[in-house]
Design a protein around this motif. Sequence first.
Motif, PDB file in Angstrom:
ATOM      1  N   TRP A 134      54.069   7.499  39.383  1.00 56.71           N
ATOM      2  CA  TRP A 134      54.900   6.255  39.012  1.00 56.71           C
ATOM      3  C   TRP A 134      53.895   4.931  39.586  1.00 56.71           C
ATOM      4  CZ3 TRP A 134      58.000   3.777  36.549  1.00 56.71           C
ATOM      5  CH2 TRP A 134      58.481   2.573  37.232  1.00 56.71           C
ATOM      6  N   GLN A 135      53.214   4.863  40.712  1.00 55.07           N
ATOM      7  CA  GLN A 135      52.441   4.223  41.333  1.00 55.07           C
ATOM      8  C   GLN A 135      51.311   3.756  40.151  1.00 55.07           C
ATOM      9  OE1 GLN A 135      51.376   5.708  45.162  1.00 55.07           O
ATOM     10  NE2 GLN A 135      52.483   4.010  46.106  1.00 55.07           N
ATOM     11  N   ALA A 136      50.706   4.741  39.579  1.00 52.53           N
ATOM     12  CA  ALA A 136      49.490   4.672  38.796  1.00 52.53           C
ATOM     13  C   ALA A 136      50.125   3.889  37.690  1.00 52.53           C
ATOM     14  CB  ALA A 136      48.931   6.026  38.515  1.00 52.53           C
ATOM     15  N   LEU A 137      51.317   4.355  37.178  1.00 51.26           N
ATOM     16  CA  LEU A 137      51.842   3.800  35.991  1.00 51.26           C
ATOM     17  C   LEU A 137      52.132   2.411  36.387  1.00 51.26           C
ATOM     18  CD1 LEU A 137      53.172   4.942  33.359  1.00 51.26           C
ATOM     19  CD2 LEU A 137      55.240   4.081  34.429  1.00 51.26           C
ATOM     20  N   ARG A 138      52.798   1.868  37.415  1.00 49.94           N
ATOM     21  CA  ARG A 138      53.257   0.370  37.327  1.00 49.94           C
ATOM     22  C   ARG A 138      51.976  -0.360  37.939  1.00 49.94           C
ATOM     23  NH1 ARG A 138      55.541  -2.407  41.914  1.00 49.94           N
ATOM     24  NH2 ARG A 138      55.063  -0.720  43.017  1.00 49.94           N
ATOM     25  N   ARG A 139      51.239   0.199  38.594  1.00 51.27           N
ATOM     26  CA  ARG A 139      50.082  -0.633  39.425  1.00 51.27           C
ATOM     27  C   ARG A 139      48.714  -0.788  38.516  1.00 51.27           C
ATOM     28  NH1 ARG A 139      50.246  -2.500  44.443  1.00 51.27           N
ATOM     29  NH2 ARG A 139      52.152  -2.050  45.442  1.00 51.27           N
ATOM     30  N   ILE A 140      48.629   0.162  37.380  1.00 50.42           N
ATOM     31  CA  ILE A 140      47.436   0.238  36.881  1.00 50.42           C
ATOM     32  C   ILE A 140      47.783   0.251  35.190  1.00 50.42           C
ATOM     33  CG2 ILE A 140      45.289   1.570  36.320  1.00 50.42           C
ATOM     34  CD1 ILE A 140      45.553   0.700  39.162  1.00 50.42           C
ATOM     35  N   THR A 141      48.253   1.188  34.630  1.00 51.19           N
ATOM     36  CA  THR A 141      48.326   1.601  33.449  1.00 51.19           C
ATOM     37  C   THR A 141      49.297   0.450  32.828  1.00 51.19           C
ATOM     38  OG1 THR A 141      48.630   3.906  33.828  1.00 51.19           O
ATOM     39  CG2 THR A 141      49.214   3.354  31.636  1.00 51.19           C
ATOM     40  N   LEU A 142      50.613   0.007  33.239  1.00 51.28           N
ATOM     41  CA  LEU A 142      51.329  -1.030  32.702  1.00 51.28           C
ATOM     42  C   LEU A 142      50.388  -2.256  32.607  1.00 51.28           C
ATOM     43  CD1 LEU A 142      53.851  -0.924  31.447  1.00 51.28           C
ATOM     44  CD2 LEU A 142      55.018  -1.405  33.698  1.00 51.28           C
ATOM     45  N   PRO A 143      49.894  -2.887  33.680  1.00 48.86           N
ATOM     46  CA  PRO A 143      49.113  -4.143  33.567  1.00 48.86           C
ATOM     47  C   PRO A 143      47.933  -3.952  32.680  1.00 48.86           C
ATOM     48  CG  PRO A 143      49.443  -3.470  35.685  1.00 48.86           C
ATOM     49  CD  PRO A 143      49.836  -2.412  35.052  1.00 48.86           C
ATOM     50  N   MET A 144      47.469  -2.977  32.583  1.00 44.06           N
ATOM     51  CA  MET A 144      46.323  -2.923  31.614  1.00 44.06           C
ATOM     52  C   MET A 144      46.617  -2.867  30.076  1.00 44.06           C
ATOM     53  SD  MET A 144      44.930  -0.288  29.160  1.00 44.06           S
ATOM     54  CE  MET A 144      45.583   1.399  29.697  1.00 44.06           C
ATOM     55  N   LEU A 145      48.015  -2.361  29.877  1.00 46.79           N
ATOM     56  CA  LEU A 145      48.522  -2.234  28.449  1.00 46.79           C
ATOM     57  C   LEU A 145      49.049  -3.856  28.113  1.00 46.79           C
ATOM     58  CD1 LEU A 145      50.664   1.010  28.201  1.00 46.79           C
ATOM     59  CD2 LEU A 145      48.755   0.278  26.914  1.00 46.79           C
ATOM     60  N   LEU A 146      49.666  -4.358  29.175  1.00 38.88           N
ATOM     61  CA  LEU A 146      50.160  -5.675  28.904  1.00 38.88           C
ATOM     62  C   LEU A 146      48.930  -6.539  28.616  1.00 38.88           C
ATOM     63  CD1 LEU A 146      53.264  -5.664  31.381  1.00 38.88           C
ATOM     64  CD2 LEU A 146      53.182  -5.788  28.831  1.00 38.88           C
ATOM     65  N   ARG A 147      47.824  -6.526  29.406  1.00 40.25           N
ATOM     66  CA  ARG A 147      46.848  -7.519  29.225  1.00 40.25           C
ATOM     67  C   ARG A 147      46.126  -7.170  27.687  1.00 40.25           C
ATOM     68  NH1 ARG A 147      42.951  -6.214  33.230  1.00 40.25           N
ATOM     69  NH2 ARG A 147      44.775  -5.387  34.211  1.00 40.25           N
ATOM     70  N   GLY A 148      46.153  -5.977  27.230  1.00 45.73           N
ATOM     71  CA  GLY A 148      45.363  -5.772  26.072  1.00 45.73           C
ATOM     72  C   GLY A 148      46.510  -5.911  24.981  1.00 45.73           C
ATOM     73  N   MET A 149      47.743  -6.135  25.179  1.00 42.66           N
ATOM     74  CA  MET A 149      48.683  -6.444  24.121  1.00 42.66           C
ATOM     75  C   MET A 149      48.842  -7.992  23.968  1.00 42.66           C
ATOM     76  SD  MET A 149      51.266  -3.315  24.752  1.00 42.66           S
ATOM     77  CE  MET A 149      52.484  -3.886  23.659  1.00 42.66           C
ATOM     78  N   PHE A 207      54.323  -2.224  15.086  1.00 37.69           N
ATOM     79  CA  PHE A 207      53.098  -3.002  15.254  1.00 37.69           C
ATOM     80  C   PHE A 207      52.681  -2.717  16.680  1.00 37.69           C
ATOM     81  CE2 PHE A 207      49.728  -5.698  15.156  1.00 37.69           C
ATOM     82  CZ  PHE A 207      50.043  -6.784  15.704  1.00 37.69           C
ATOM     83  N   LEU A 208      53.464  -3.439  17.731  1.00 34.86           N
ATOM     84  CA  LEU A 208      53.240  -3.437  19.031  1.00 34.86           C
ATOM     85  C   LEU A 208      52.963  -1.971  19.442  1.00 34.86           C
ATOM     86  CD1 LEU A 208      55.538  -6.007  20.421  1.00 34.86           C
ATOM     87  CD2 LEU A 208      52.894  -6.100  20.203  1.00 34.86           C
ATOM     88  N   LEU A 209      53.654  -0.999  18.981  1.00 35.16           N
ATOM     89  CA  LEU A 209      53.510   0.508  19.193  1.00 35.16           C
ATOM     90  C   LEU A 209      52.119   1.109  19.085  1.00 35.16           C
ATOM     91  CD1 LEU A 209      54.839   3.276  20.370  1.00 35.16           C
ATOM     92  CD2 LEU A 209      55.616   3.619  18.087  1.00 35.16           C
ATOM     93  N   LEU A 210      51.663   0.792  17.858  1.00 37.82           N
ATOM     94  CA  LEU A 210      50.382   1.220  17.548  1.00 37.82           C
ATOM     95  C   LEU A 210      49.334   0.725  18.243  1.00 37.82           C
ATOM     96  CD1 LEU A 210      50.393   0.861  13.680  1.00 37.82           C
ATOM     97  CD2 LEU A 210      50.319   3.084  14.832  1.00 37.82           C
ATOM     98  N   LEU A 211      49.501  -0.662  18.631  1.00 39.41           N
ATOM     99  CA  LEU A 211      48.613  -1.220  19.441  1.00 39.41           C
ATOM    100  C   LEU A 211      48.702  -0.501  21.010  1.00 39.41           C
ATOM    101  CD1 LEU A 211      46.486  -3.210  19.892  1.00 39.41           C
ATOM    102  CD2 LEU A 211      48.278  -4.900  20.662  1.00 39.41           C
ATOM    103  N   ALA A 212      49.777  -0.196  21.464  1.00 43.70           N
ATOM    104  CA  ALA A 212      49.895   0.365  22.828  1.00 43.70           C
ATOM    105  C   ALA A 212      49.348   1.523  22.644  1.00 43.70           C
ATOM    106  CB  ALA A 212      51.598   0.290  23.186  1.00 43.70           C
ATOM    107  N   THR A 213      49.632   2.519  21.813  1.00 42.76           N
ATOM    108  CA  THR A 213      49.175   3.864  21.714  1.00 42.76           C
ATOM    109  C   THR A 213      47.713   3.868  21.542  1.00 42.76           C
ATOM    110  OG1 THR A 213      50.956   4.040  20.275  1.00 42.76           O
ATOM    111  CG2 THR A 213      49.773   6.107  20.756  1.00 42.76           C
ATOM    112  N   SER A 214      47.120   3.260  20.847  1.00 42.04           N
ATOM    113  CA  SER A 214      45.762   3.110  20.715  1.00 42.04           C
ATOM    114  C   SER A 214      44.956   2.619  22.430  1.00 42.04           C
ATOM    115  CB  SER A 214      45.190   2.266  19.621  1.00 42.04           C
ATOM    116  OG  SER A 214      45.010   0.966  19.976  1.00 42.04           O
ATOM    117  N   LEU A 215      45.722   1.839  22.786  1.00 42.17           N
ATOM    118  CA  LEU A 215      45.161   1.225  24.181  1.00 42.17           C
ATOM    119  C   LEU A 215      45.310   2.292  25.105  1.00 42.17           C
ATOM    120  CD1 LEU A 215      46.251  -2.394  24.699  1.00 42.17           C
ATOM    121  CD2 LEU A 215      43.864  -1.747  24.526  1.00 42.17           C
TER     122      LEU A 215
END
Lengths: 347, 264, 295
Positions: free
Chosen positions: C207-222, C179-187
Amino acid sequence: MSATLDVHDLGVLFGDRIGLPSLSLTVQGGDCLAVLGASGSGKSSLLRTLAGLQAAASGRIAVNGRDVTMLEPEQRGIVYLHQEPVLFPQLSVMENVAFPLVIRRIAKSEAQRRALEMLARLQVDGVATHRAGALSGGQRHRVALARALCADPAVLLLDEPLSSLDPGVRGDVREALLAARAASGAATILVTHDLDDCMAVATHITTIGAGGALSAPATPSALLLAPPMLEVAQLLGVYATLYGVVEMHGSAAMFRWIGGVIAAADATPGASVACVRSHELAVHVGDQLQAPVLTVTARRDAAHEVLLDVRDLSGAMATVRTFSGTPVQVGERVQVVVHHARIFPGH
Amino acid sequence: MRSRESLLRSLSFVALLLFATAPLLMLIVTSLSRGWFYPAVLPPSLDASGWRDLVNDPARRVALTNSLLLGVGTAIVATLLALPLGRAAALSTRAVRRTVALLAFAAVALPPVALGVGLQLSVLSLGLGGTLMGVFLAHMVPALGYLTLVFLGVFTRWDTRLEEAAATLGADGVMRWRLVLLPLLRRPIADAMALGFLVSWAQVALTLLVGGGAVRTLPLEVLAMLQAGQDQHAATGALALAIPALLVLAVSRTAARDTAAVAA
Amino acid sequence: MSIARPVRRLHPLPVNSITSSRRTRAVPLLLAGTLLGVPITVGVGYLVAGALGIVGNASPGGVTRVLADGSVLRSAMLSLWIAAVGTTLATIGALLVTFTFGGNRTLDRVARRVAVLPLPVPTVAAAVAVLLLLSQSGWLARVATRVQLINAPASFPALVYDPFAIGVIVAVVWKELPFLLLLATSLLSLRGPALTDAARTLGATRWQALRRITLPMLLRGMAPSIIAVFVFVLGSLELPLVLAPSAPLTLPMLIQERRQALDMASHGDAYVIALLATVLALLAAVAHEWLRDDA
């Protein structure tokens, strides 16, 4: 002969408040009224209110003499075309165009025949069997128009019909609009912020100013020649605005600006603004003429004209518009001769 | 670097595959085996007697029938009710939308046990305790919650211009529903029904508490078989539970996503 | 030609079916109130009444007694432990799969399909499957015996019925990761590329883009969905029923046990605990709604 669309004292809502308090207009069948206004001036809300997609605050709307103010959208005989053409995704192009006929219980075969005919009129019959989603921008507009015409409307409302198109395609769809007008006797209202659309398609232009007032409808050329107010002139966007003063020289009124004086027929003395089109003035290099000499401080080339910032000895500035391809360069000393201007009171 | 990266990816893929399928494979094999005990890694023989027993046992047939009745009933009724609710809320003001979403999510987030205990009392006082109707009403609560959220999402993303265009072209309300709305709603309605079915089909706590043990459904039977030590039968029952759900996934990805989901 | 009739002032409220569907508050609230509000209120209302002894013959539980009850506290701790660990692992797993198989190659798409398989499987079925795999006489234990790591069921670590509820947590991750995977993928596919491009052209490494931008974006959306998962796991009866120890019981099991018990005091307890669980769930619902950003 009864006017096809009669609007009296219409109050148009923007959300919960009244944006345009008291609008009145009349459009005859076969005519096309262009409503020109800045973004956010309520042009779309006006159309949607006329179509019944939005409740009116007050007033009366009559189509062919019949009061439609309280009627459902489908009962008004007013067809509204969205800015982006809205085609039914599950239907083919032909089914889309035949839709108004089918719901009026016309036999399917007859409906399809008429739909094809209309598509041919608008020169887009080649895509009749395509899915609605597979069309180019220009094709979508033509199909939407064909569909609207099949509804045989008394009134046709076009919401910024060309703004979503590439410039190259716009001319093509303007042609389609003209063909549509020829094919139907509907009273058309076209809302836009583009003057070229108005010039090409409209029989009359009105403008929405601040406070929601409509200027008196005039033909496009008449309007350009003599806009009723400074506000309208600014909305049209084709004039250079020169700031100056109207003074009395004996019994004649003259408009004085940093580039000289212009005859100002009936103007009242005081701070004024002159609106001049690019072909109504001439920029002469040098100092041979009897006119103040100005220095060019900047030159901006636009698509159809050149804008020149000029400055006099005291540092006062003005911006003039002249023809594209003028050889005048920054730093040169010039003299500006104005042949014709519209003078308005104001700062 | 490239080859090490793709080796890592391949290994990860295998791990993922094993993780995702192992439990299901276990169910399949167990349901098809007889007398498969520790320490045998592979079953001694394969036979489908477990499946025969499942279908032949009258008590289990009743449970299966109940589950199907409840599932289909929930699917249809919840969809019929949630669709207008979702649409009305989606077209209304933002405050209304959020309130309805909150209510719907609450219906879904409430622990079924807590809700079940409360509803049990109310159902008893209505005289519906231990009846199929009582259990059905209980199942409707989370089902309505889920489906309201689904339709809220569907209609929030809805292009209202389609109806506007149809209206000014002359179509009245009934025609707009028939010619514009319903054709585009076919998919979401199918998805919603599938979801409603699954919500009822998998339900344990509500059935247990509101049904009081008198209403048997397939999940309850599986639990009973497990508690009685009948591993093979429990696995068969569990598989019978899982198969329709997996079929739904094959047919409609969105319905399956919404099973555990709340429109995000 | 002008209109002879005097100007009429319209009521500025919706006048037809198209305009009226906008902005009416009454209809949806009424519907929602009836369909959703009433059952919830009834259910919770009866819980309150039951706790107060008004219905159901329970002797009044008393919130203080329940809160002071050690076993209730232990149950709550266990439930929270399972929900927290399970949700965290499911989130991490979902993110790992998203980033490992986030591309568009065949392997990526197949992997994402495979990972979603457990999604619709009813929780009971998942619990049975995990039990068969992880119990001390389960399949993994038998494999361990075959390769001679152990020689008796009892030597296999207790993964089910154990105090750490490992079996339950495994089942939770199995069910909730998809369930969380579907959400993460679509986000990620929706917002990821634009953000990553912007970050990279501004000079960030992958790595910086992942850690500082993508990951926070995903977590906020999830975030709202993570809360949803947490709450679902917290309230789940069937998983611990199959896989969890008998002491301490998880909260839902405790509620059920007390409700089915013979003495009325326990009934009262059940209502109170159920009410507490309900309050928790409602708080989570509010948090979930507050975290969602949509119009």
